[in-house]
Design an enzyme around this catalytic site. Structure first.
Site, PDB file in Angstrom:
ATOM      1  N   TYR A  79      46.851  16.409 128.074  1.00 32.43           N
ATOM      2  CA  TYR A  79      46.856  17.658 128.841  1.00 32.43           C
ATOM      3  C   TYR A  79      46.471  18.850 127.964  1.00 32.43           C
ATOM      4  CZ  TYR A  79      48.822  21.359 131.851  1.00 32.43           C
ATOM      5  OH  TYR A  79      49.021  22.483 132.619  1.00 32.43           O
ATOM      6  N   LYS A 129      43.219  21.252 128.399  1.00 32.72           N
ATOM      7  CA  LYS A 129      43.358  22.690 128.630  1.00 32.72           C
ATOM      8  C   LYS A 129      42.722  23.506 127.507  1.00 32.72           C
ATOM      9  CE  LYS A 129      45.493  22.801 132.596  1.00 32.72           C
ATOM     10  NZ  LYS A 129      44.764  23.254 133.801  1.00 32.72           N
TER      11      LYS A 129
END
Length: 245
Positions: A154, A158
């Site tokens: 993640y 991002k």
């Protein structure tokens, strides 16, 4: 009731990950401002219900799939004649310590977050060029700036969106397109799942001592998509109560 309002009448807005949470709040804010909103989500039942409730158009699509993204834009342009704003909010979680992450868990998260943002932006460019401008707003995360335990996939995705935002801003400015991002810290289902004691620790680390409401994230997106923000591009705006300070 919001004090700051914008006019999106006769403008078409596409919001991914719009079935619930921050995405839904963003879509609802644009509808309240008069926009023609397309709510996009992989959860067909949920996005259909959300769209019905807020007066938008619901589209079930997997944004990690190029063909489905192209079909989405074909429908949007056929029905409204244009695309003015694209909000790349869709995301998934496959958390785990990095030595336990499988290839599938790594690839799935990057495919939706980073890959979906890329595909949705790439497919919008021809329409923006034809119209002479447009707005892209990406949703990144504090994890992309600082990292987070159990979220190597993640955080990498991002962080990639941050680099993508700045590069796309440089490349698309010549076409009258601005590309910005927000880094939110909102009350969502993920926050609700945090144990109470851990939640208190996090809130104490936030200078404003609370998580933001999804509507507060939506207000920031509405501003970045507005005419008032026409001279802002390549920015990652923290909407996080100061936690990134």
């Amino acid at each position: 009731m919001a004090n700051l309002t914008f006019d999106y009448i006769a403008r078409t807005i596409v919001v991914t990950g719009a079935a619930r949470g921050v995405g839904r709040a963003i879509a609802e804010r644009f509808r309240e401002a008069g926009g023609e909103v397309f709510c996009v989500d992989a959860d067909a039942d949920a996005v259909t219900e959300t769209a019905k409730e807020i007066g938008a158009t619901g589209v079930a699509a997997d944004i990690s799939d190029t063909a489905q993204v192209e079909e989405l834009y074909e429908r949007v342009v056929t029905e409204t004649g244009r695309v003015d704003v694209v909000v790349n909010n869709a995301g998934i979680l496959r958390d785990g310590m990095l030595w336990k992450l499988t290839d599938d868990e790594w690839e799935a998260v990057l495919a939706v977050h980073a890959g979906g943002t890329f595909r949705m932006t790439r497919a919008a460019v021809p329409h923006f060029r034809r119209q002479g401008g447009g707005r892209i707003i990406n949703v990144t995360s504090y994890s992309g700036l600082r990292g987070n335990l159990g979220q190597a996939n993640y955080a990498a995705a991002k962080a990639g969106i941050i680099g993508f935002t700045k590069t796309a801003a440089k490349e698309l400015a010549r076409f009258g397109v601005t590309v910005n991002a927000i880094s939110p810290n909102a009350e969502t289902r993920m926050i609700d799942s945090i144990p109470p004691e851990r939640r208190r620790d996090i809130e104490e680390a936030i200078p404003l001592r609370r998580f933001g409401a999804p509507s507060e994230m939506a207000a920031a997106v509405a501003f970045l998509a507005s005419d008032e923000a026409a001279y802002i591009t390549g920015v990652v705006l923290p909407v996080d109560g100061g936690i990134a300070i």
